[in-house]
Design a protein around this motif. Structure first.
Motif, PDB file in Angstrom:
ATOM      1  N   GLU A 304      56.675 -72.894 -21.342  1.00 29.75           N
ATOM      2  CA  GLU A 304      56.065 -73.913 -22.205  1.00 29.75           C
ATOM      3  C   GLU A 304      54.984 -73.305 -23.100  1.00 29.75           C
ATOM      4  O   GLU A 304      53.852 -73.073 -22.655  1.00 29.75           O
ATOM      5  CB  GLU A 304      55.474 -75.042 -21.357  1.00 29.75           C
ATOM      6  N   ALA A 305      55.321 -73.077 -24.360  1.00 30.84           N
ATOM      7  CA  ALA A 305      54.340 -72.557 -25.314  1.00 30.84           C
ATOM      8  C   ALA A 305      53.391 -73.645 -25.785  1.00 30.84           C
ATOM      9  O   ALA A 305      52.243 -73.362 -26.155  1.00 30.84           O
ATOM     10  CB  ALA A 305      55.056 -71.939 -26.513  1.00 30.84           C
ATOM     11  N   VAL A 306      53.858 -74.895 -25.803  1.00 33.99           N
ATOM     12  CA  VAL A 306      53.037 -76.041 -26.207  1.00 33.99           C
ATOM     13  C   VAL A 306      52.795 -76.904 -24.983  1.00 33.99           C
ATOM     14  O   VAL A 306      53.724 -77.268 -24.269  1.00 33.99           O
ATOM     15  CB  VAL A 306      53.735 -76.880 -27.302  1.00 33.99           C
ATOM     16  N   GLY A 307      51.537 -77.236 -24.752  1.00 31.61           N
ATOM     17  CA  GLY A 307      51.201 -78.072 -23.600  1.00 31.61           C
ATOM     18  C   GLY A 307      50.641 -77.241 -22.472  1.00 31.61           C
ATOM     19  O   GLY A 307      51.350 -76.439 -21.865  1.00 31.61           O
ATOM     20  N   GLY A 308      49.353 -77.423 -22.222  1.00 28.30           N
ATOM     21  CA  GLY A 308      48.708 -76.655 -21.160  1.00 28.30           C
ATOM     22  C   GLY A 308      48.845 -77.366 -19.832  1.00 28.30           C
ATOM     23  O   GLY A 308      49.818 -78.062 -19.560  1.00 28.30           O
ATOM     24  N   GLY A 309      47.835 -77.200 -18.998  1.00 28.60           N
ATOM     25  CA  GLY A 309      47.821 -77.900 -17.727  1.00 28.60           C
ATOM     26  C   GLY A 309      48.621 -77.213 -16.642  1.00 28.60           C
ATOM     27  O   GLY A 309      49.215 -76.160 -16.823  1.00 28.60           O
ATOM     28  N   PHE A 310      48.615 -77.854 -15.494  1.00 29.32           N
ATOM     29  CA  PHE A 310      49.275 -77.316 -14.306  1.00 29.32           C
ATOM     30  C   PHE A 310      50.774 -77.567 -14.387  1.00 29.32           C
ATOM     31  O   PHE A 310      51.217 -78.657 -14.755  1.00 29.32           O
ATOM     32  CB  PHE A 310      48.697 -77.983 -13.054  1.00 29.32           C
ATOM     33  N   LYS A 311      51.565 -76.575 -14.038  1.00 33.08           N
ATOM     34  CA  LYS A 311      53.025 -76.705 -14.031  1.00 33.08           C
ATOM     35  C   LYS A 311      53.509 -76.767 -12.580  1.00 33.08           C
ATOM     36  O   LYS A 311      53.477 -75.769 -11.850  1.00 33.08           O
ATOM     37  CB  LYS A 311      53.673 -75.518 -14.748  1.00 33.08           C
ATOM     38  N   LEU A 312      53.956 -77.958 -12.164  1.00 33.05           N
ATOM     39  CA  LEU A 312      54.380 -78.114 -10.771  1.00 33.05           C
ATOM     40  C   LEU A 312      55.587 -77.258 -10.435  1.00 33.05           C
ATOM     41  O   LEU A 312      55.818 -76.924  -9.270  1.00 33.05           O
ATOM     42  CB  LEU A 312      54.679 -79.579 -10.470  1.00 33.05           C
ATOM     43  N   LYS A 313      56.393 -76.893 -11.433  1.00 35.07           N
ATOM     44  CA  LYS A 313      57.559 -76.061 -11.147  1.00 35.07           C
ATOM     45  C   LYS A 313      57.153 -74.718 -10.559  1.00 35.07           C
ATOM     46  O   LYS A 313      57.933 -74.101  -9.825  1.00 35.07           O
ATOM     47  CB  LYS A 313      58.381 -75.854 -12.415  1.00 35.07           C
ATOM     48  N   VAL A 314      55.943 -74.259 -10.879  1.00 32.11           N
ATOM     49  CA  VAL A 314      55.483 -72.993 -10.320  1.00 32.11           C
ATOM     50  C   VAL A 314      55.454 -73.077  -8.802  1.00 32.11           C
ATOM     51  O   VAL A 314      55.826 -72.121  -8.103  1.00 32.11           O
ATOM     52  CB  VAL A 314      54.103 -72.612 -10.890  1.00 32.11           C
ATOM     53  N   GLY A 326      56.513 -65.847 -16.751  1.00 27.05           N
ATOM     54  CA  GLY A 326      56.132 -66.920 -17.666  1.00 27.05           C
ATOM     55  C   GLY A 326      55.304 -66.445 -18.839  1.00 27.05           C
ATOM     56  O   GLY A 326      54.758 -65.336 -18.850  1.00 27.05           O
ATOM     57  N   LEU A 327      55.232 -67.320 -19.832  1.00 23.68           N
ATOM     58  CA  LEU A 327      54.331 -67.089 -20.958  1.00 23.68           C
ATOM     59  C   LEU A 327      52.895 -67.197 -20.471  1.00 23.68           C
ATOM     60  O   LEU A 327      52.566 -68.032 -19.623  1.00 23.68           O
ATOM     61  CB  LEU A 327      54.589 -68.118 -22.059  1.00 23.68           C
ATOM     62  N   GLU A 328      52.031 -66.370 -21.026  1.00 22.93           N
ATOM     63  CA  GLU A 328      50.626 -66.387 -20.604  1.00 22.93           C
ATOM     64  C   GLU A 328      50.015 -67.767 -20.790  1.00 22.93           C
ATOM     65  O   GLU A 328      49.269 -68.260 -19.937  1.00 22.93           O
ATOM     66  CB  GLU A 328      49.845 -65.341 -21.387  1.00 22.93           C
ATOM     67  N   SER A 329      50.336 -68.416 -21.910  1.00 15.34           N
ATOM     68  CA  SER A 329      49.772 -69.744 -22.175  1.00 15.34           C
ATOM     69  C   SER A 329      50.286 -70.773 -21.174  1.00 15.34           C
ATOM     70  O   SER A 329      49.560 -71.697 -20.779  1.00 15.34           O
ATOM     71  CB  SER A 329      50.113 -70.189 -23.594  1.00 15.34           C
ATOM     72  N   ALA A 330      51.522 -70.636 -20.740  1.00 13.68           N
ATOM     73  CA  ALA A 330      52.105 -71.595 -19.809  1.00 13.68           C
ATOM     74  C   ALA A 330      51.547 -71.442 -18.400  1.00 13.68           C
ATOM     75  O   ALA A 330      51.539 -72.394 -17.622  1.00 13.68           O
ATOM     76  CB  ALA A 330      53.622 -71.443 -19.776  1.00 13.68           C
ATOM     77  N   LEU A 331      51.092 -70.250 -18.055  1.00 13.16           N
ATOM     78  CA  LEU A 331      50.552 -69.993 -16.727  1.00 13.16           C
ATOM     79  C   LEU A 331      49.036 -70.141 -16.660  1.00 13.16           C
ATOM     80  O   LEU A 331      48.445 -69.969 -15.596  1.00 13.16           O
ATOM     81  CB  LEU A 331      50.933 -68.577 -16.274  1.00 13.16           C
ATOM     82  N   ALA A 332      48.411 -70.502 -17.776  1.00 14.89           N
ATOM     83  CA  ALA A 332      46.956 -70.516 -17.848  1.00 14.89           C
ATOM     84  C   ALA A 332      46.324 -71.496 -16.865  1.00 14.89           C
ATOM     85  O   ALA A 332      45.208 -71.283 -16.397  1.00 14.89           O
ATOM     86  CB  ALA A 332      46.506 -70.844 -19.272  1.00 14.89           C
ATOM     87  N   GLY A 333      47.012 -72.597 -16.540  1.00 14.55           N
ATOM     88  CA  GLY A 333      46.430 -73.589 -15.654  1.00 14.55           C
ATOM     89  C   GLY A 333      46.669 -73.351 -14.180  1.00 14.55           C
ATOM     90  O   GLY A 333      46.203 -74.124 -13.348  1.00 14.55           O
ATOM     91  N   GLN A 334      47.360 -72.277 -13.828  1.00 13.26           N
ATOM     92  CA  GLN A 334      47.670 -72.011 -12.420  1.00 13.26           C
ATOM     93  C   GLN A 334      46.536 -71.239 -11.756  1.00 13.26           C
ATOM     94  O   GLN A 334      45.691 -70.625 -12.417  1.00 13.26           O
ATOM     95  CB  GLN A 334      48.969 -71.213 -12.313  1.00 13.26           C
ATOM     96  N   ALA A 335      46.542 -71.226 -10.446  1.00 10.75           N
ATOM     97  CA  ALA A 335      45.524 -70.489  -9.700  1.00 10.75           C
ATOM     98  C   ALA A 335      45.648 -68.995  -9.982  1.00 10.75           C
ATOM     99  O   ALA A 335      46.754 -68.437  -9.942  1.00 10.75           O
ATOM    100  CB  ALA A 335      45.677 -70.753  -8.205  1.00 10.75           C
ATOM    101  N   ARG A 340      48.377 -63.617 -10.634  1.00 11.15           N
ATOM    102  CA  ARG A 340      48.336 -62.149 -10.645  1.00 11.15           C
ATOM    103  C   ARG A 340      49.603 -61.526 -10.074  1.00 11.15           C
ATOM    104  O   ARG A 340      49.860 -60.330 -10.255  1.00 11.15           O
ATOM    105  CB  ARG A 340      47.100 -61.643  -9.896  1.00 11.15           C
ATOM    106  N   HIS A 341      50.410 -62.318  -9.400  1.00  9.57           N
ATOM    107  CA  HIS A 341      51.672 -61.826  -8.836  1.00  9.57           C
ATOM    108  C   HIS A 341      52.877 -62.304  -9.639  1.00  9.57           C
ATOM    109  O   HIS A 341      54.007 -62.305  -9.129  1.00  9.57           O
ATOM    110  CB  HIS A 341      51.791 -62.265  -7.381  1.00  9.57           C
ATOM    111  N   CYS A 342      52.662 -62.723 -10.885  1.00 10.33           N
ATOM    112  CA  CYS A 342      53.732 -63.175 -11.769  1.00 10.33           C
ATOM    113  C   CYS A 342      53.906 -62.196 -12.927  1.00 10.33           C
ATOM    114  O   CYS A 342      52.952 -61.508 -13.313  1.00 10.33           O
ATOM    115  CB  CYS A 342      53.409 -64.556 -12.349  1.00 10.33           C
ATOM    116  N   LEU A 343      55.112 -62.141 -13.487  1.00 12.57           N
ATOM    117  CA  LEU A 343      55.310 -61.451 -14.757  1.00 12.57           C
ATOM    118  C   LEU A 343      54.764 -62.325 -15.873  1.00 12.57           C
ATOM    119  O   LEU A 343      55.027 -63.532 -15.905  1.00 12.57           O
ATOM    120  CB  LEU A 343      56.790 -61.185 -15.009  1.00 12.57           C
TER     121      LEU A 343
END
Length: 397
Positions: A304-314, A326-335, A340-343
């Motif tokens: 998700e390049a548009v839309g921040g927030g937490f992604k429950l699919k993670v 994931g895209l850096e912007s899409a992972l921004a809301g995760q812990a 740090r263990h994601c691509l």
């Protein structure tokens, strides 16, 4: 001490529990009730499951289903509110709310910015108004603004998106200023609400996880060279993100011999148009057993390049021990302990490069899934989230 009586106003019944916003709404309300509150959940029938009985899925809640359907997009456009508010703030819903306000409540929850229409009714309530809490699933001011800027289709639709973005910004500012508290899923969203005038309490309550947890897994050459995107593509923002990613990724993954499985519901015309132009991508719709399906994938993607927030699919990926890319912007809301263990990559092309480089590196993939699972297992507890929300309500009463 008896628990507080909470009036929870949502757009609609949160069914089926297969999309991030519905899961967050339903499970957080249920967790609050199971922590000791009496929660009366109000909304229209679910457009996707109008005949479903919510009591069968969220048994701790009391439900008040508002008769009728959402208004048309055209009628919503004629109002001064965001489109989603114009659609779900029906005349019947307003009558139901006015009737419910004759009862005594210790707190009122406005679930998502669509409930902006309820503020004027709450302001006119005679006597002392109970504290109002806005549950913000995302910082929609930025989401709608980014979507309007990124959209490259029909000019009229782009103008409508820009208009909706302006209406959304006004609505979120009004909610931020009027509510005694705002609940967000991420610290970044909490900061955003503070910047637009939130003067009350700000509570960050990320989602919990109550799905399948895979105890052990090994990815090897027998695992199909497949990556998956899990989501629900009924919303225009989700459709835009998927289309933009496939425009870049499908050809790159096809040349690398990697299958891309797209899991989740999508409108038929949207799906058919993408299928006609894709080679590596397969649209599977909903699968009967998502954890089992993910065991036959080497990675789960967050695009998700548009839309921040937490992604429950993670959480679906991590708890089933599926490595995340994931895209850096899409992972921004995760812990950060999980991320740090994601691509990660800044754009779709770079993300495909990372996927292609790692797809056959089994030691790396297994190290990623094991470390992410361990980090996430210490977090994301719905019961704890319910207790935190109950504590917030009691502090405001």
């Amino acid at each position: 001490m008896s628990g507080p009586r909470v009036l929870w106003l949502a757009r609609a019944m949160p069914l089926p529990l297969d999309a991030g916003d519905r899961m967050y709404t339903g499970f957080l309300a249920q967790a609050l009730a199971e922590s000791g509150a009496h929660v009366c959940f109000v909304g229209l029938p679910s457009p996707d499951a109008p005949d479903a009985n919510p009591q069968d899925y969220l048994s701790s809640l009391e439900f008040r289903i508002v008769p009728g359907k959402p208004a048309s997009q055209y009628r919503a456009l004629a109002s001064s509110l965001p489109l989603v508010a114009g659609r779900f703030g029906t005349g019947e819903y307003k009558r139901v709310l006015i009737s419910l306000l004759e009862e005594q409540w210790d707190a009122i929850v406005l679930d998502q910015y669509a409930l902006i229409w309820a503020l004027p009714i709450l302001r006119t309530r005679a006597g002392k108004r109970p504290p109002v809490i806005h549950v913000a699933h995302d910082f929609e001011t930025q989401v709608t603004r980014d979507l309007a800027a990124a959209y490259r289709g029909n000019r009229l639709r782009k103008a409508v998106l820009a208009l909706n973005a302006r209406r959304t910004a006004r609505a979120e500012r009004a909610l931020a200023e009027a509510c005694e508290a705002v609940v967000t899923l991420t610290a970044e969203d909490a900061d955003a609400f503070r910047s637009i005038g939130a003067g009350g309490d700000l509570a960050v309550i990320p989602p919990g996880y109550n799905g399948t947890r895979v105890g052990a897994r090994g990815i090897d050459r027998d695992t199909p060279r497949r990556v998956a995107i899990v989501g629900s593509y009924q919303w225009i923002v989700k459709q835009h993100n998927l289309r933009a990613f496939l425009d870049v990724a499908d050809a790159l993954l096809d040349r690398a011999g990697i299958e891309l499985a797209i899991v989740g519901g999508a409108p038929d015309d949207f799906r058919r148009k993408l299928e006609a132009s894709c080679k590596a991508s397969r649209f599977l719709g909903y699968v009967d057993d998502l954890p089992a399906f993910l065991q036959a994938c080497r990675m789960g993607l967050v695009i998700e390049a548009v839309g921040g927030g937490f992604k429950l699919k993670v959480l679906d990926y991590v708890m089933t021990r599926t490595p995340v890319a994931g895209l850096e912007s899409a992972l921004a809301g995760q812990a950060s302990e999980v991320v740090r263990h994601c691509l990660k990559a800044p754009n779709s092309a770079a993300l495909c490069d990372e996927i292609i480089a790692a797809i056959d590196d089994f030691d790396r993939l297994n190290a990623m899934q094991e470390a992410a699972f361990e980090a996430a297992s210490r977090q994301y507890d719905w019961a704890e989230n319910g207790k935190r929300l109950l504590s917030l309500i009691r502090s405001l009463s």
